[in-house]
Scaffold this motif. Structure first.
Motif, mmCIF file in Angstrom:
data_model
loop_
_atom_site.group_PDB
_atom_site.id
_atom_site.type_symbol
_atom_site.label_atom_id
_atom_site.label_comp_id
_atom_site.label_asym_id
_atom_site.label_seq_id
_atom_site.Cartn_x
_atom_site.Cartn_y
_atom_site.Cartn_z
ATOM 1 N N ARG A 168 27.103 -6.748 -7.256
ATOM 2 C CA ARG A 168 27.696 -6.361 -5.965
ATOM 3 C C ARG A 168 28.869 -5.421 -6.233
ATOM 4 O O ARG A 168 29.725 -5.703 -7.051
ATOM 5 C CB ARG A 168 28.161 -7.596 -5.185
ATOM 6 C CG ARG A 168 28.669 -7.260 -3.770
ATOM 7 C CD ARG A 168 28.771 -8.521 -2.927
ATOM 8 N NE ARG A 168 29.853 -9.391 -3.357
ATOM 9 C CZ ARG A 168 31.082 -9.370 -2.842
ATOM 10 N NH1 ARG A 168 31.390 -8.512 -1.885
ATOM 11 N NH2 ARG A 168 32.014 -10.206 -3.274
ATOM 12 N N THR A 170 31.877 -3.022 -4.195
ATOM 13 C CA THR A 170 32.552 -2.785 -2.925
ATOM 14 C C THR A 170 33.628 -1.713 -3.089
ATOM 15 O O THR A 170 34.177 -1.517 -4.171
ATOM 16 C CB THR A 170 33.217 -4.061 -2.380
ATOM 17 O OG1 THR A 170 34.250 -4.482 -3.281
ATOM 18 C CG2 THR A 170 32.210 -5.180 -2.189
ATOM 19 N N GLU A 172 37.210 -0.302 -0.855
ATOM 20 C CA GLU A 172 38.144 -0.671 0.209
ATOM 21 C C GLU A 172 38.751 0.585 0.820
ATOM 22 O O GLU A 172 39.332 1.417 0.124
ATOM 23 C CB GLU A 172 39.260 -1.567 -0.345
ATOM 24 C CG GLU A 172 40.225 -2.032 0.748
ATOM 25 C CD GLU A 172 41.311 -2.933 0.214
ATOM 26 O OE1 GLU A 172 42.359 -3.051 0.880
ATOM 27 O OE2 GLU A 172 41.123 -3.513 -0.873
ATOM 28 N N MET A 177 36.337 -3.594 3.704
ATOM 29 C CA MET A 177 35.469 -3.509 2.538
ATOM 30 C C MET A 177 34.109 -2.924 2.933
ATOM 31 O O MET A 177 33.512 -3.329 3.933
ATOM 32 C CB MET A 177 35.253 -4.897 1.925
ATOM 33 C CG MET A 177 36.482 -5.454 1.231
ATOM 34 S SD MET A 177 36.873 -4.499 -0.254
ATOM 35 C CE MET A 177 38.275 -5.461 -0.861
ATOM 36 N N TYR A 178 33.636 -1.971 2.127
ATOM 37 C CA TYR A 178 32.328 -1.363 2.335
ATOM 38 C C TYR A 178 31.456 -1.687 1.132
ATOM 39 O O TYR A 178 31.853 -1.499 -0.016
ATOM 40 C CB TYR A 178 32.461 0.147 2.503
ATOM 41 C CG TYR A 178 33.182 0.543 3.769
ATOM 42 C CD1 TYR A 178 32.476 0.862 4.921
ATOM 43 C CD2 TYR A 178 34.578 0.547 3.821
ATOM 44 C CE1 TYR A 178 33.139 1.209 6.095
ATOM 45 C CE2 TYR A 178 35.243 0.880 4.988
ATOM 46 C CZ TYR A 178 34.518 1.209 6.124
ATOM 47 O OH TYR A 178 35.175 1.534 7.289
ATOM 48 N N GLY A 179 30.254 -2.192 1.398
ATOM 49 C CA GLY A 179 29.357 -2.594 0.327
ATOM 50 C C GLY A 179 28.399 -1.481 -0.051
ATOM 51 O O GLY A 179 27.869 -0.779 0.818
ATOM 52 N N PHE A 195 26.517 4.520 -1.836
ATOM 53 C CA PHE A 195 26.859 4.098 -0.478
ATOM 54 C C PHE A 195 25.946 4.817 0.515
ATOM 55 O O PHE A 195 25.622 5.994 0.336
ATOM 56 C CB PHE A 195 28.325 4.407 -0.170
ATOM 57 C CG PHE A 195 29.272 3.505 -0.921
ATOM 58 C CD1 PHE A 195 29.744 2.326 -0.345
ATOM 59 C CD2 PHE A 195 29.666 3.825 -2.212
ATOM 60 C CE1 PHE A 195 30.601 1.491 -1.056
ATOM 61 C CE2 PHE A 195 30.522 2.994 -2.919
ATOM 62 C CZ PHE A 195 30.981 1.823 -2.346
ATOM 63 N N ASP A 199 28.145 5.671 5.902
ATOM 64 C CA ASP A 199 29.546 5.595 5.467
ATOM 65 C C ASP A 199 30.126 6.973 5.117
ATOM 66 O O ASP A 199 31.230 7.059 4.592
ATOM 67 C CB ASP A 199 29.676 4.673 4.250
ATOM 68 C CG ASP A 199 29.315 3.232 4.579
ATOM 69 O OD1 ASP A 199 29.468 2.846 5.756
ATOM 70 O OD2 ASP A 199 28.872 2.510 3.676
#
Length: 223
Positions: A168, A170, A172, A177-179, A195, A199
């Motif tokens: 995982r 991420t 910030e 938080m964007y995964g 991403f 986004d």
């Protein structure tokens, strides 16, 4: 003697027990002491509640949440040519008129602290793959590498790879938080991440970005 006279006689008799005079100073002293005890009890109860809230908040936080590390975002080197992938070609499922956006590794000149590979962004159309954006040599150290901005309005807003068993990833931005999407490339022991285009508005044009990586167990990994 009438009943009324008997009642008057009873009321006129002195009480069997004599009460001492009331000590007003003592009464006031005891009252102040009781008020102080009540205030102290209320204050102690408030402290207990606050401690419980703080402890509860700590318990509700993500276990092992790390301090976020800010990484530099670099620009890729544009080049359009036939690709020579090593290992797996990672499909992002993002399509445009040139085909599906893909990420893969190619050979590159090795340096003192890098292995002879570089991450490349390209397109897959039918059976053909083109190489369009190269991101430099792959470092041999664990952690994030080749954090790269794609071309605005095309490709991916941000992509890169992590050397190690990250599952995982991420970023910030503005306290949120964007995964990232992520896929492990077993042959090179790295995890490629990117991403999604949704986004782009948030991540487009950013030159430094706080990033985190986590294992399958949810533990934070080195940056």
């Amino acid at each position: 003697m009438t009943d009324l006279e008997a009642l008057r006689g009873v009321l006129a008799e002195p009480p069997p027990v004599e009460f001492s005079a009331v000590d007003l100073a003592d009464v006031m002293r005891r009252g102040r002491r009781r008020r102080r005890l009540r205030r102290l009890s209320a204050a102690a109860a408030t402290v207990v509640v606050l401690v419980g809230v703080v402890v509860g908040a700590q318990l509700l936080r993500t276990p092992g949440a790390p301090a976020v590390t800010t990484l530099a975002v670099t620009a890729a080197q544009p080049e359009r040519r036939a690709a020579a992938p090593i290992g797996e070609v990672v499909g992002t499922k993002i399509e445009d008129p040139e085909g599906e956006v893909v990420l893969f590794f190619e050979r590159a000149p090795a340096g003192p602290d890098s292995s002879p590979y570089q991450l490349v962004l390209g397109h897959r159309k039918g059976d053909g793959i083109t190489a369009e954006l190269a991101t430099g040599s792959r470092s041999s150290a664990p952690g994030f590498h080749a954090l790269t901005a794609g071309r605005p309005g095309r490709d991916l807003p941000l992509y890169g790879y992590y050397t190690g068993p990250a599952t995982r990833i991420t970023a910030e931005v503005g306290g949120l938080m964007y995964g990232a999407e992520a896929q492990h490339v077993e042959a090179l022991a790295v995890t490629v991440f990117w991403f999604p285009r949704r986004d782009t508005t948030v991540l487009g044009g950013i030159v430094t970005l706080p990033m985190n990586a986590y294992s399958a167990a949810g533990d934070s990994l080195p940056k």
